[in-house]
Design an enzyme around this catalytic site. Structure first.
Site, mmCIF file in Angstrom:
data_model
loop_
_atom_site.group_PDB
_atom_site.id
_atom_site.type_symbol
_atom_site.label_atom_id
_atom_site.label_comp_id
_atom_site.label_asym_id
_atom_site.label_seq_id
_atom_site.Cartn_x
_atom_site.Cartn_y
_atom_site.Cartn_z
ATOM 1 N N TYR A 130 -7.906 -24.024 -31.555
ATOM 2 C CA TYR A 130 -8.506 -23.122 -30.555
ATOM 3 C C TYR A 130 -8.151 -21.668 -30.869
ATOM 4 O O TYR A 130 -9.018 -20.780 -30.816
ATOM 5 C CB TYR A 130 -8.006 -23.525 -29.158
ATOM 6 C CG TYR A 130 -8.291 -22.512 -28.071
ATOM 7 C CD1 TYR A 130 -9.551 -22.401 -27.494
ATOM 8 C CD2 TYR A 130 -7.283 -21.659 -27.610
ATOM 9 C CE1 TYR A 130 -9.804 -21.467 -26.497
ATOM 10 C CE2 TYR A 130 -7.519 -20.729 -26.615
ATOM 11 C CZ TYR A 130 -8.780 -20.634 -26.058
ATOM 12 O OH TYR A 130 -9.024 -19.704 -25.073
HETATM 13 P P1 NAP Z 1 -13.720 -23.369 -18.165
HETATM 14 O O1 NAP Z 1 -13.556 -23.516 -16.699
HETATM 15 O O2 NAP Z 1 -13.454 -24.553 -19.030
HETATM 16 O O3 NAP Z 1 -15.196 -22.819 -18.429
HETATM 17 C C1 NAP Z 1 -15.796 -22.885 -19.675
HETATM 18 C C2 NAP Z 1 -17.291 -22.983 -19.468
HETATM 19 O O4 NAP Z 1 -17.926 -23.108 -20.752
HETATM 20 C C3 NAP Z 1 -17.728 -24.204 -18.630
HETATM 21 O O5 NAP Z 1 -18.524 -23.786 -17.563
HETATM 22 C C4 NAP Z 1 -18.533 -25.034 -19.612
HETATM 23 O O6 NAP Z 1 -19.638 -25.675 -19.031
HETATM 24 C C5 NAP Z 1 -19.045 -23.948 -20.554
HETATM 25 N N1 NAP Z 1 -19.546 -24.575 -21.771
HETATM 26 C C6 NAP Z 1 -18.998 -25.586 -22.465
HETATM 27 N N2 NAP Z 1 -19.840 -25.976 -23.442
HETATM 28 C C7 NAP Z 1 -20.944 -25.191 -23.342
HETATM 29 C C8 NAP Z 1 -22.167 -25.131 -24.042
HETATM 30 N N3 NAP Z 1 -22.448 -25.970 -25.051
HETATM 31 N N4 NAP Z 1 -23.075 -24.203 -23.690
HETATM 32 C C9 NAP Z 1 -22.824 -23.352 -22.660
HETATM 33 N N5 NAP Z 1 -21.691 -23.371 -21.944
HETATM 34 C C10 NAP Z 1 -20.758 -24.298 -22.276
HETATM 35 O O7 NAP Z 1 -12.807 -22.178 -18.742
HETATM 36 P P2 NAP Z 1 -12.056 -21.007 -17.936
HETATM 37 O O8 NAP Z 1 -10.756 -21.508 -17.473
HETATM 38 O O9 NAP Z 1 -13.015 -20.398 -16.982
HETATM 39 O O10 NAP Z 1 -11.770 -20.011 -19.167
HETATM 40 C C11 NAP Z 1 -12.668 -18.964 -19.460
HETATM 41 C C12 NAP Z 1 -12.392 -18.403 -20.836
HETATM 42 O O11 NAP Z 1 -11.005 -18.033 -20.940
HETATM 43 C C13 NAP Z 1 -12.639 -19.366 -21.985
HETATM 44 O O12 NAP Z 1 -13.316 -18.675 -23.022
HETATM 45 C C14 NAP Z 1 -11.232 -19.737 -22.451
HETATM 46 O O13 NAP Z 1 -11.213 -20.061 -23.826
HETATM 47 C C15 NAP Z 1 -10.493 -18.460 -22.182
HETATM 48 N N6 NAP Z 1 -9.014 -18.526 -22.060
HETATM 49 C C16 NAP Z 1 -8.375 -19.561 -21.490
HETATM 50 C C17 NAP Z 1 -6.975 -19.550 -21.341
HETATM 51 C C18 NAP Z 1 -6.242 -20.650 -20.625
HETATM 52 O O14 NAP Z 1 -5.042 -20.494 -20.357
HETATM 53 N N7 NAP Z 1 -6.888 -21.749 -20.289
HETATM 54 C C19 NAP Z 1 -6.239 -18.483 -21.766
HETATM 55 C C20 NAP Z 1 -6.908 -17.421 -22.340
HETATM 56 C C21 NAP Z 1 -8.292 -17.454 -22.459
HETATM 57 P P3 NAP Z 1 -19.464 -26.962 -18.070
HETATM 58 O O15 NAP Z 1 -18.950 -26.436 -16.773
HETATM 59 O O16 NAP Z 1 -20.815 -27.531 -17.999
HETATM 60 O O17 NAP Z 1 -18.470 -27.866 -18.742
#
Ligand code: NAP
Length: 213
Positions: A130
């Site tokens: 990732y």
């Molecule tokens: P999340 O809730 O998992 O949201 C990710 C979204 O991406 C979901 O709505 C998902 O759709 C969508 N997605 C997945 N596959 C897709 C596709 N093929 N086409 C279009 N959309 C798609 O993530 P979050 O917690 O809001 O995080 C937001 C961002 O922050 C991400 O980029 C993540 O990498 C980044 N981030 C995360 C962390 C952490 O601690 N977790 C830290 C730093 C940065 P579905 O709802 O349909 O599954």
């Protein structure tokens, strides 16, 4: 200004909708299924189908049809496995950059991650593929002609808003509520000073609205 939120069904994306609504910023929610579209439309949220696994041509069509002139990329494969991490977080992100450039869209805001530029932290993160995907998506973005901003939040949590952040030296670690990432995105979108800049953020002492000046 009209913002396309890619990943609008996600936790940050959904919170960003609320922030854009409260700031009277026009937007469209990028969603990947008809079920999601129906649910959002039932709540009077404007929607655009976009699937990051689709062809570059179809992704370009989705972005064009959205009518947006600002892209926020907040999508991700999450825990769906590293094949999908490559396809969504890396290739999917880059396809949206290529399509945006081809369409003449300038503004692009990426939700990246803390330590995506620090290879020494990748192994210990437990999510090395990732981190690599985020690193190279950011690298591609830096090489485009887009007016980009790259946000590198620390570990995300679902706590209530603190409303204050630290914009860090990327060596330090910490966490931040997703709602404060959404507030930061809303502040960045409306602030031209943030173009071609990158910010590592965790919860802290600076009011979000003045943190990016
Ligand atoms: P999340 O809730 O998992 O949201 C990710 C979204 O991406 C979901 O709505 C998902 O759709 C969508 N997605 C997945 N596959 C897709 C596709 N093929 N086409 C279009 N959309 C798609 O993530 P979050 O917690 O809001 O995080 C937001 C961002 O922050 C991400 O980029 C993540 O990498 C980044 N981030 C995360 C962390 C952490 O601690 N977790 C830290 C730093 C940065 P579905 O709802 O349909 O599954």
């Amino acid at each position: 200004m009209k913002v396309l939120i890619i990943g609008a069904h996600g936790k940050v994306g959904h919170l960003l909708i609320g922030e854009l609504q409260s700031n009277n910023i026009d937007f469209v929610a990028g969603l990947r299924s008809q079920e999601q579209i129906n649910a959002y439309q039932a709540n009077n949220i404007p929607t655009q189908f976009i699937d990051l696994t689709a062809s570059l041509e179809d992704i370009g069509k989705s972005i064009k049809d959205s009518g947006a002139d600002v892209i926020v990329f907040s999508a991700g494969a999450g825990g769906a496995g590293y094949d999908l991490t490559m396809e969504i977080d890396l290739d999917g992100a880059i396809k949206t950059m290529i399509a945006s450039e081809a369409l003449g869209i300038k503004r692009y805001v990426m939700v990246s991650s803390i330590f995506s530029d620090d290879r020494s932290k990748w192994a210990a993160s437990g999510i090395k593929p990732y981190m690599i995907a985020k690193h190279y998506a950011d690298e591609h973005l830096r090489g485009t002609n887009l007016d980009y901003t790259i946000l590198h939040p620390g570990a995300l949590n679902n706590d209530d808003s603190v409303g204050k952040i630290d914009v860090l030296d990327p060596e330090k670690a910490g966490s931040i509520p997703r709602v404060d990432v959404a507030k930061s995105l809303a502040a960045i979108i409306t602030n031209p000073h943030t173009i071609k800049k990158e910010y590592t953020i965790i919860s802290g002492d600076t009011d979000i609205n003045s943190a990016f000046n």
